[in-house]
Design an enzyme around this catalytic site. Structure first.
Site, PDB file in Angstrom:
ATOM      1  N   HIS A   1       0.691  30.758   1.361  1.00 52.65           N
ATOM      2  CA  HIS A   1       2.241  30.509   1.285  1.00 52.65           C
ATOM      3  C   HIS A   1       3.126  31.364   0.273  1.00 52.65           C
ATOM      4  O   HIS A   1       4.049  30.583   1.149  1.00 52.65           O
ATOM      5  CB  HIS A   1       2.206  29.829   2.808  1.00 52.65           C
ATOM      6  CG  HIS A   1       1.119  29.639   3.055  1.00 52.65           C
ATOM      7  ND1 HIS A   1      -0.081  29.229   3.243  1.00 52.65           N
ATOM      8  CD2 HIS A   1       0.952  30.055   4.989  1.00 52.65           C
ATOM      9  CE1 HIS A   1      -1.085  29.659   4.240  1.00 52.65           C
ATOM     10  NE2 HIS A   1       0.266  29.648   5.189  1.00 52.65           N
TER      11      HIS A   1
ATOM     12  N   GLU B   1       2.370  14.900  -2.307  1.00 46.42           N
ATOM     13  CA  GLU B   1       1.706  16.665  -3.289  1.00 46.42           C
ATOM     14  C   GLU B   1       1.504  16.369  -4.338  1.00 46.42           C
ATOM     15  O   GLU B   1       1.350  16.138  -6.216  1.00 46.42           O
ATOM     16  CB  GLU B   1       2.300  17.659  -3.450  1.00 46.42           C
ATOM     17  CG  GLU B   1       2.304  18.481  -1.956  1.00 46.42           C
ATOM     18  CD  GLU B   1       3.449  17.121  -1.076  1.00 46.42           C
ATOM     19  OE1 GLU B   1       3.788  16.822  -0.903  1.00 46.42           O
ATOM     20  OE2 GLU B   1       3.077  18.591   0.711  1.00 46.42           O
TER      21      GLU B   1
ATOM     22  N   SER C   1      -5.035  25.612   6.275  1.00 45.25           N
ATOM     23  CA  SER C   1      -4.236  27.135   6.200  1.00 45.25           C
ATOM     24  C   SER C   1      -4.176  27.434   5.304  1.00 45.25           C
ATOM     25  O   SER C   1      -4.588  28.772   4.193  1.00 45.25           O
ATOM     26  CB  SER C   1      -2.990  26.710   6.251  1.00 45.25           C
ATOM     27  OG  SER C   1      -2.016  26.112   7.544  1.00 45.25           O
TER      28      SER C   1
ATOM     29  N   ARG D   1       0.360  33.778   2.666  1.00 52.30           N
ATOM     30  CA  ARG D   1      -0.690  33.938   3.953  1.00 52.30           C
ATOM     31  C   ARG D   1      -1.406  35.260   4.569  1.00 52.30           C
ATOM     32  O   ARG D   1      -2.430  34.874   5.204  1.00 52.30           O
ATOM     33  CB  ARG D   1       0.490  33.931   5.289  1.00 52.30           C
ATOM     34  CG  ARG D   1      -0.308  33.151   6.547  1.00 52.30           C
ATOM     35  CD  ARG D   1       1.467  32.930   7.618  1.00 52.30           C
ATOM     36  NE  ARG D   1       1.155  32.752   8.634  1.00 52.30           N
ATOM     37  CZ  ARG D   1       2.029  33.004  10.347  1.00 52.30           C
ATOM     38  NH1 ARG D   1       3.376  32.926   9.243  1.00 52.30           N
ATOM     39  NH2 ARG D   1       1.695  32.658  10.923  1.00 52.30           N
TER      40      ARG D   1
END
Lengths: 274, 322
Positions: B116, B65, B44, B174
């Site tokens: 995103h 993360e 992505s 995105r």
């Protein structure tokens, strides 16, 4: 070797004296955890690690990460003893304008490679260093000193997982397991036991030692270096405040410094006559 | 350079994340110090393009993360130039304190490229729509914050981030967005670009709102309102010169961003002008609320992040000038 160990023990004694004097002067800082970690830090800097105080950024150096950054006095007195900066600087610990910040700061202190102090972050950085050094085909090693209370941070286990996943055998974590944290016994605040079993379950090579026995520390560091295919965790049983009975095994001395009344006795315990 | 008029404008649509994937893979061939980390979203975020080309220099850190940020800091400490990517909500949100302590405080040479960003994440809903990342990254000392308008600017921004020594946060989107800049547009950190000249008011915009502002300016022209469009690709450090010039020359400012009006571009411009030259101002953005599920174009309309809103705000602010 016996002589070497005796030298290291004497070095560690002198570093303890420096820690006590430094913290007495600053009247701010962490006494207990500095005294529990100092034997291991001493063995690393005066026995195990390749480093060059005259050239702190020397490319061929091993890396050190004090993940339990509040033990900064232990690191600072060691760096000063090595000659990274003048010993007088220690008297400026935590003062405005000093390069010796409350917690290690790579921007100002020669010999400090990363900023630590917010617990749980050092092992990730150490593994990042280990990955980068391997990528360059270098044989340098990375050592990280962690607290046992610090293991309550989830990020430690993210890093433990990643270091085993990437087979970072150039990484060695030393757990300063003094059993105490600010609010009391680690086992009562939030039990992290068994530390060894946890690291084993995450795929690490684990060595248990007495963290104040210089012979065991040195042997464990050598074993860690020889172990291939996985990172090593040296789980060291230690005593918070070790060396000064006034401070030993007292959670209350986590972030308290020696006062004027305690100083002579503390120095006497450390065989110091000045 | 970057300035162009309506007639030159092409209608190429490219997602900034796609431009990132391409630019990163290209840079990887030029600089072997570049390493890339991702947290299970490489398909992505488009870091997968780099991963395929340079598998040894790509580290998938799994869904973790905080550790990814720290690992990047460690890689930087031994001389690498790490780019780390995940969705904005996880990079800036989950990783905030790690970015603050392990990256920004030591001024580590880590590039955080968050994809995103904003509500155009769409159907995934409010939990995944970061409307505050620019604000929380901007508040950190030593941090540079970049929000490109289109694919071309993204490529330049990634190149500039790699060349700059220190922490950089780049916020990408995105969806495919219209082109604002021509091929070969040179991006410079800290420099805004007057995309459309104008005298009655200035739209100060970032990200996908710059294209909307260009459309709004064209329509306003027909009504006799001359709207300048000042694109701010670098939220921090802010191009104070061009912002002040816009305030002085047009006397009315409408900011627009796909982000909360709290602490983002609108906040930055308001803070600066309030102290230097108080100016009539409106902030178009998300007004202190979370996002919600929907199609991205529906959401842009729902939150008023479009040319229509900009036109209304422009008319209103110009009328207040008189």
């Amino acid at each position: 070797m016996k002589e070497k160990i005796a030298d290291l023990e004497e070095k560690a004694r002198r570093l303890r004296v420096a820690i006590v004097k430094t913290l007495h002067k600053s009247q701010s800082g962490h006494t207990g955890g500095s005294l529990s970690a100092i034997d291991m830090v001493c063995a690393l800097y005066f026995h195990k690690m390749r480093h060059n105080p005259a050239e702190p950024a020397w490319d061929g150096r091993d890396r050190f990460v004090l993940s339990k950054g509040h033990a900064a006095p232990a690191l600072y007195v060691t760096l000063a003893e090595c000659g990274y900066f003048p010993a007088e600087d220690l008297m400026m610990l935590r003062r405005l304008g000093s390069h010796l910040q409350g917690h290690p700061d790579s921007k100002g202190t020669p010999g400090v490679d990363v900023c630590t102090g917010s617990l749980g972050q050092g092992l990730s950085m150490a593994n990042g260093m280990a990955l980068g050094l391997k990528l360059d085909g270098k044989e340098n090693r990375v050592y990280a000193v962690l607290g046992d209370g610090e293991l309550q941070e989830g990020q430690i286990w993210e890093a433990a997982m990643a270091a085993a996943h990437y087979k970072s055998d150039n990484l060695c974590a030393l757990i300063d397991s003094n059993g105490l944290q600010i609010d009391g016994d680690v086992a009562k605040v939030m039990n992290v036991s068994s530390i060894s079993d946890k690291f084993k379950a995450f795929g690490w090579n684990v060595i248990e030692i007495d963290g104040h026995d210089m012979g065991q520390i040195v042997a464990a560091l050598d074993q860690a270096e020889a172990h291939k295919g996985a990172p090593t965790a040296i789980v060291a049983k230690t005593v918070k405040g070790k060396g000064v009975h006034l401070f030993e095994n007292k959670a209350s001395y986590h972030g308290v410094t020696p006062n004027d009344d305690e100083l002579p006795e503390a120095l006497r315990c450390l065989g110091c006559c000045d | 350079m970057g300035r162009r008029t309506h007639t030159e404008r092409d209608l190429t649509m490219i997602a900034t994340r796609d431009a990132y994937g391409e630019a990163l893979a290209e840079l990887g061939g030029e600089n072997d110090k570049i390493v890339v980390l991702d947290a299970d979203l490489s398909g992505s975020t488009k870091t997968g393009v780099f991963a395929k080309k340079f598998p040894n220099r790509f580290f998938n850190m799994g869904i973790a993360e905080a550790n990814m940020v720290g690992t990047a800091a460690g890689l930087a400490a031994v001389g690498k130039v790490p780019f780390l990517s995940t969705f904005a909500i996880f990079a800036a949100g989950r990783g905030w304190e790690q970015i603050r302590q392990s990256v920004a405080y030591p001024k580590a040479n880590v590039k955080i490229v968050a994809t995103h960003g904003g509500v155009t994440v769409g159907e995934d809903g409010g939990s995944h729509q970061s409307v505050e990342d620019v604000a929380i990254m901007r508040a950190i000392p030593n941090m540079t914050v970049i929000v490109p308008a289109d694919g071309e600017e993204t490529k330049g921004a990634i190149r500039a981030a790699a060349a700059y020594k220190g922490p950089v946060y780049v916020r990408l989107g995105r969806n495919k967005v219209p082109s604002v800049f021509p091929a070969g547009h040179q991006f410079e950190i800290g420099k805004g670009v007057v995309v459309v000249p104008g005298t009655d008011l200035t739209f100060i915009t970032t990200g996908l709102m710059t294209a909307a502002a260009v459309t709004a300016a064209e329509k306003l022209k027909a009504e006799g309102i001359s709207a300048r469009v000042l694109h701010i690709g670098t939220i921090k450090p802010l191009d104070k010169e061009l912002v002040l010039q816009a305030a002085e020359e047009t006397g009315a400012i409408v900011t627009a961003e796909e982000h909360s009006v709290v602490g983002g571009l609108g906040g930055a411009v308001a803070e600066f002008l309030a102290e230097t030259r108080p100016t009539l101002m409106k902030r178009v953005g998300i007004h202190d609320r979370f996002g919600t599920s929907g199609k991205s174009d529906e959401l842009l309309k729902y939150f008023g992040l479009n040319a229509e809103t900009l036109i209304e705000e422009a008319r209103e602010i110009v009328s207040r000038k008189k």
